[in-house]
Enzyme design. Structure first.
Site, PDB file in Angstrom:
ATOM      1  N   MET A 162       0.843  -1.204   0.000  1.00 58.07           N
ATOM      2  CA  MET A 162       0.000   0.000   0.000  1.00 58.07           C
ATOM      3  C   MET A 162       0.878   1.254   0.000  1.00 58.07           C
ATOM      4  O   MET A 162       0.417   2.350   0.325  1.00 58.07           O
ATOM      5  CB  MET A 162      -0.937   0.009   1.213  1.00 58.07           C
ATOM      6  CG  MET A 162      -1.929  -1.157   1.184  1.00 58.07           C
ATOM      7  SD  MET A 162      -3.453  -0.813   2.070  1.00 58.07           S
ATOM      8  CE  MET A 162      -2.847  -0.500   3.702  1.00 58.07           C
ATOM      9  N   GLY A 163       2.153   1.097  -0.337  1.00 60.06           N
ATOM     10  CA  GLY A 163       3.039   2.253  -0.412  1.00 60.06           C
ATOM     11  C   GLY A 163       3.520   2.701   0.949  1.00 60.06           C
ATOM     12  O   GLY A 163       3.446   1.946   1.920  1.00 60.06           O
ATOM     13  N   HIS A 172       9.099  -3.515   3.555  1.00 57.34           N
ATOM     14  CA  HIS A 172       8.658  -3.733   2.170  1.00 57.34           C
ATOM     15  C   HIS A 172       9.855  -4.101   1.278  1.00 57.34           C
ATOM     16  O   HIS A 172       9.763  -4.999   0.437  1.00 57.34           O
ATOM     17  CB  HIS A 172       8.017  -2.465   1.601  1.00 57.34           C
ATOM     18  CG  HIS A 172       6.779  -2.006   2.309  1.00 57.34           C
ATOM     19  ND1 HIS A 172       6.755  -0.870   3.083  1.00 57.34           N
ATOM     20  CD2 HIS A 172       5.520  -2.511   2.353  1.00 57.34           C
ATOM     21  CE1 HIS A 172       5.537  -0.682   3.571  1.00 57.34           C
ATOM     22  NE2 HIS A 172       4.768  -1.673   3.154  1.00 57.34           N
ATOM     23  N   ASP A 217       2.184  -9.423   9.065  1.00 60.03           N
ATOM     24  CA  ASP A 217       0.725  -9.536   9.020  1.00 60.03           C
ATOM     25  C   ASP A 217       0.373 -11.024   9.019  1.00 60.03           C
ATOM     26  O   ASP A 217       0.023 -11.601   7.976  1.00 60.03           O
ATOM     27  CB  ASP A 217       0.188  -8.825   7.773  1.00 60.03           C
ATOM     28  CG  ASP A 217       0.462  -7.335   7.818  1.00 60.03           C
ATOM     29  OD1 ASP A 217      -0.395  -6.583   8.264  1.00 60.03           O
ATOM     30  OD2 ASP A 217       1.592  -6.934   7.442  1.00 60.03           O
ATOM     31  N   GLN A 239       5.670 -11.690   7.271  1.00 58.07           N
ATOM     32  CA  GLN A 239       5.186 -12.421   8.455  1.00 58.07           C
ATOM     33  C   GLN A 239       4.562 -11.438   9.459  1.00 58.07           C
ATOM     34  O   GLN A 239       3.775 -11.829  10.314  1.00 58.07           O
ATOM     35  CB  GLN A 239       6.378 -13.166   9.082  1.00 58.07           C
ATOM     36  CG  GLN A 239       6.087 -13.935  10.344  1.00 58.07           C
ATOM     37  CD  GLN A 239       5.034 -15.013  10.130  1.00 58.07           C
ATOM     38  OE1 GLN A 239       5.058 -15.731   9.142  1.00 58.07           O
ATOM     39  NE2 GLN A 239       4.093 -15.116  11.066  1.00 58.07           N
ATOM     40  N   GLN A 264      -3.137 -12.140   7.904  1.00 53.82           N
ATOM     41  CA  GLN A 264      -3.262 -11.930   6.449  1.00 53.82           C
ATOM     42  C   GLN A 264      -2.580 -13.057   5.675  1.00 53.82           C
ATOM     43  O   GLN A 264      -3.117 -13.586   4.693  1.00 53.82           O
ATOM     44  CB  GLN A 264      -2.631 -10.581   6.095  1.00 53.82           C
ATOM     45  CG  GLN A 264      -2.451 -10.328   4.613  1.00 53.82           C
ATOM     46  CD  GLN A 264      -1.963  -8.921   4.343  1.00 53.82           C
ATOM     47  OE1 GLN A 264      -2.745  -7.986   4.414  1.00 53.82           O
ATOM     48  NE2 GLN A 264      -0.695  -8.754   4.039  1.00 53.82           N
TER      49      GLN A 264
HETATM   50  P1  AMP Z   1       1.365  -2.921   3.524  1.00 52.86           P
HETATM   51  O1  AMP Z   1       1.949  -1.880   2.620  1.00 52.86           O
HETATM   52  O2  AMP Z   1       1.284  -2.507   4.947  1.00 52.86           O
HETATM   53  O3  AMP Z   1       0.089  -3.498   2.980  1.00 52.86           O
HETATM   54  O4  AMP Z   1       2.392  -4.132   3.514  1.00 52.86           O
HETATM   55  C1  AMP Z   1       2.780  -4.749   2.309  1.00 52.86           C
HETATM   56  C2  AMP Z   1       3.561  -5.985   2.627  1.00 52.86           C
HETATM   57  O5  AMP Z   1       4.715  -5.652   3.383  1.00 52.86           O
HETATM   58  C3  AMP Z   1       2.766  -7.005   3.465  1.00 52.86           C
HETATM   59  O6  AMP Z   1       3.035  -8.311   2.976  1.00 52.86           O
HETATM   60  C4  AMP Z   1       3.334  -6.806   4.839  1.00 52.86           C
HETATM   61  O7  AMP Z   1       3.239  -7.964   5.656  1.00 52.86           O
HETATM   62  C5  AMP Z   1       4.781  -6.485   4.521  1.00 52.86           C
HETATM   63  N1  AMP Z   1       5.418  -5.804   5.646  1.00 52.86           N
HETATM   64  C6  AMP Z   1       4.979  -4.686   6.268  1.00 52.86           C
HETATM   65  N2  AMP Z   1       5.782  -4.373   7.307  1.00 52.86           N
HETATM   66  C7  AMP Z   1       6.747  -5.323   7.344  1.00 52.86           C
HETATM   67  C8  AMP Z   1       7.877  -5.574   8.198  1.00 52.86           C
HETATM   68  N3  AMP Z   1       8.171  -4.783   9.207  1.00 52.86           N
HETATM   69  N4  AMP Z   1       8.642  -6.649   7.918  1.00 52.86           N
HETATM   70  C9  AMP Z   1       8.347  -7.477   6.886  1.00 52.86           C
HETATM   71  N5  AMP Z   1       7.301  -7.297   6.047  1.00 52.86           N
HETATM   72  C10 AMP Z   1       6.519  -6.241   6.272  1.00 52.86           C
END
Ligand code: AMP
Length: 279
Positions: free
Chosen positions: A30-31, A37, A150, A148, A153
């Site tokens: 989601m940016g 990320h 989430d 991991q 999810q």
């Molecule tokens: P989001 O932009 O929040 O939807 O996250 C996109 C992806 O990045 C999802 O698969 C999240 O689980 C992953 N993600 C977000 N934060 C972390 C983190 N601290 N460590 C590893 N993966 C992450």
């Protein structure tokens, strides 16, 4: 890096990327990108011939009272970061492109979607699975990379992929943390200085549970009591859930074992943070 805003353009570009047996890895986001990320992008690079990413703040996974409007957005910085990491294809569609007027079809992983975050965020996972299913159809990736961080999810997407026979390998990547242990999150930007200090209590309470388990305690009640006691040290942090569960079914376990998931969500003011560890 090629940037596609339409489904047609992205679909065609991904078809070309996958031609002659090349492996396409996909990182949906989601940016407001951070090192968490980028760790997914790096894993995708190692694992695939071509890496595609998406930036889409998906409105269907936010309830009307949540932070959709103020969710952090910084397309220029995100684009630069992804370009530097060697992402070849970036999909950044508009809401209208993804949800044209009259879109009424949903993908729901029943049961699992009402657990953990789904309990306090009704409809959240239905939005997630619907958009991820759409993205999988548009990109047709060979592998998709999820954090991991989430954990619910991840379990729900794995189940959707299994149940609906998506030909996509789901690859989970470890949580990336700040130096003091706080799990990186786009929502950490909402925290003021005081809350940022308090936020480490999530990972401290998870560590406390793990340490007790390592001494031989396997009873979920005792482990939870220890974790909650640690959490209560930060008076202003309100727990949403603290659960000891199976990482696939998301059901509570009778006994904490190797691979058991300890998951927590807590509020710091108006910001809800999540974290977890796998024993
Ligand atoms: P989001 O932009 O929040 O939807 O996250 C996109 C992806 O990045 C999802 O698969 C999240 O689980 C992953 N993600 C977000 N934060 C972390 C983190 N601290 N460590 C590893 N993966 C992450």
């Amino acid at each position: 890096m090629k940037i596609c805003q339409t489904i047609e353009e992205m679909h065609a570009a991904c078809r070309v990327a996958r031609s002659s047996g090349k492996r396409l890895g996909f990182v949906p986001t989601m940016g407001a990108l951070h090192e968490g990320h980028l760790s997914l992008v790096r894993a995708a690079k190692t694992n695939s011939d071509t890496v595609a990413a998406s930036i889409f703040v998906n409105p269907t996974q936010f309830s009307p009272t949540e932070d959709l409007a103020k969710y952090p957005r910084d397309f220029e910085s995100d684009r630069a970061l992804l370009g530097k990491e060697g992402v070849a294809l970036l999909f950044s569609p508009s809401v209208q492109e993804m949800y044209p007027t009259g879109a009424v079809t949903w993908v729901t992983v029943e049961g699992l979607s009402e657990k953990l975050d789904g309990k306090s965020r009704p409809g959240h996972f239905r939005g997630v699975t619907t958009v991820v299913a759409k993205l999988f159809h548009i990109l047709e990736p060979d592998a998709a990379f999820f954090g991991q961080k989430d954990a619910a999810q991840l379990a729900i997407i794995r189940r959707m992929v299994r149940d609906l026979n998506f030909p996509v390998e789901i690859i989970a990547c470890p949580i990336v943390r700040e130096k003091d242990g706080l799990a990186m999150s786009s929502r950490n930007a909402y925290l003021n200085a005081e809350q940022r200090g308090q936020a480490t209590v999530l990972c401290r309470s998870l560590t406390c549970v793990r340490q007790l388990w390592e001494t031989g305690e396997t009873g979920p009640d005792k482990l939870l009591t220890a974790g909650l006691k640690e959490l209560e040290k930060e008076k202003s942090v309100r727990v949403d859930y603290f659960e000891i569960i199976d990482p696939n079914s998301l059901n509570p376990v009778q006994k904490a074992e190797k691979g058991t998931l300890i998951a927590i969500a807590a509020w710091l003011g108006a910001t809800r943070l999540i974290d977890n560890i796998l024993l």
